[in-house]
Design a protein around this motif. Structure first.
Motif, short mmCIF file in Angstrom:
data_model
loop_
_atom_site.label_atom_id
_atom_site.label_comp_id
_atom_site.label_asym_id
_atom_site.label_seq_id
_atom_site.Cartn_x
_atom_site.Cartn_y
_atom_site.Cartn_z
N ARG A 70 5.45 -8.73 13.20
CA ARG A 70 5.31 -7.27 13.24
C ARG A 70 3.94 -6.91 13.80
N ALA A 71 3.87 -5.82 14.54
CA ALA A 71 2.59 -5.38 15.10
C ALA A 71 2.24 -3.99 14.60
N VAL A 72 0.95 -3.77 14.42
CA VAL A 72 0.46 -2.44 14.09
C VAL A 72 0.09 -1.79 15.42
N VAL A 73 0.86 -0.81 15.83
CA VAL A 73 0.60 -0.16 17.12
C VAL A 73 0.01 1.23 16.93
N GLY A 74 -0.10 1.66 15.71
CA GLY A 74 -0.70 2.94 15.38
C GLY A 74 -0.38 3.30 13.94
N TYR A 75 -1.13 4.19 13.39
CA TYR A 75 -0.87 4.65 12.04
C TYR A 75 -1.51 6.01 11.85
N GLY A 76 -1.12 6.68 10.82
CA GLY A 76 -1.69 7.97 10.49
C GLY A 76 -1.56 8.21 9.00
N ILE A 77 -2.35 9.13 8.52
CA ILE A 77 -2.33 9.47 7.11
C ILE A 77 -1.92 10.94 7.00
N VAL A 78 -1.01 11.21 6.11
CA VAL A 78 -0.51 12.58 5.92
C VAL A 78 -0.73 13.01 4.48
N ASP A 79 -0.59 14.29 4.24
CA ASP A 79 -0.83 14.83 2.90
C ASP A 79 0.41 14.83 2.01
N HIS A 80 1.60 14.80 2.62
CA HIS A 80 2.80 14.82 1.80
C HIS A 80 3.97 14.15 2.51
N VAL A 81 4.95 13.74 1.74
CA VAL A 81 6.13 13.07 2.26
C VAL A 81 6.82 13.98 3.27
N GLY A 82 7.20 13.42 4.40
CA GLY A 82 7.89 14.16 5.44
C GLY A 82 6.98 14.71 6.51
N GLN A 83 5.69 14.81 6.25
CA GLN A 83 4.74 15.29 7.25
C GLN A 83 4.50 14.18 8.26
N LEU A 84 4.35 14.53 9.52
CA LEU A 84 4.04 13.56 10.56
C LEU A 84 2.57 13.64 10.94
N PRO A 85 1.94 12.50 11.24
CA PRO A 85 0.53 12.54 11.66
C PRO A 85 0.39 13.24 13.01
N ARG A 86 -0.71 13.87 13.22
CA ARG A 86 -0.97 14.56 14.50
C ARG A 86 -1.55 13.61 15.49
#
Length: 131
Positions: free
Chosen positions: A115-131
């Motif tokens: 598996r590769a990490v190609v990007g990640y983001g942190i969100v404030d709540h379930v269902g939110q997508l990172p910008r």
């Protein structure tokens, strides 16, 4: 659920509750891991989970990697690539079947040979997508 699925448990991505010293982190992994105490394979999987699926403060990340270096059977592997073909150095141990891959210069976690990490983001709540 059909009886074979486990419920989804929301856990924080940013872990401020983990030890920040090597010895305490090793003890934490040994006692709180997914397997029996002293099970290097289970401890390694927990290292993989914490390195790849959480965001750790710098001191906890250092403690995690230094604790991993104390695990029995740990082996460094030169010239490996993650699943996306990114080159790096690896860490593996008996019974795991997967190699953790890190950038050779920055030691940034790149993923594994599967598996590769190609990007990640942190969100404030379930269902939110990172910008």
């Amino acid at each position: 659920m059909n009886g074979t699925e486990e419920p989804c448990v929301v856990t924080p991505a940013y872990r401020t509750d983990l030890p920040t010293t090597t010895d305490v982190m090793f003890s934490y992994l040994n006692k709180n891991g997914s397997g029996d105490a002293g099970d290097a394979n289970a401890m390694g999987k927990d290292v993989q989970l914490l390195a790849g699926e959480t965001y750790l403060p710098p001191r906890a990340k250092v403690a995690l990697f230094e604790a991993a270096a104390q695990m029995p059977g740990l082996q460094a592997v030169d010239h490996v690539t993650d699943a996306a073909g990114q080159p790096g150095v690896g860490v593996t141990w008996p019974g795991h079947g997967v190699t953790l891959v890190f950038d050779a210069k920055t030691y940034t976690y790149l993923g594994t040979t599967q598996r590769a990490v190609v990007g990640y983001g942190i969100v404030d709540h379930v269902g939110q997508l990172p910008r």
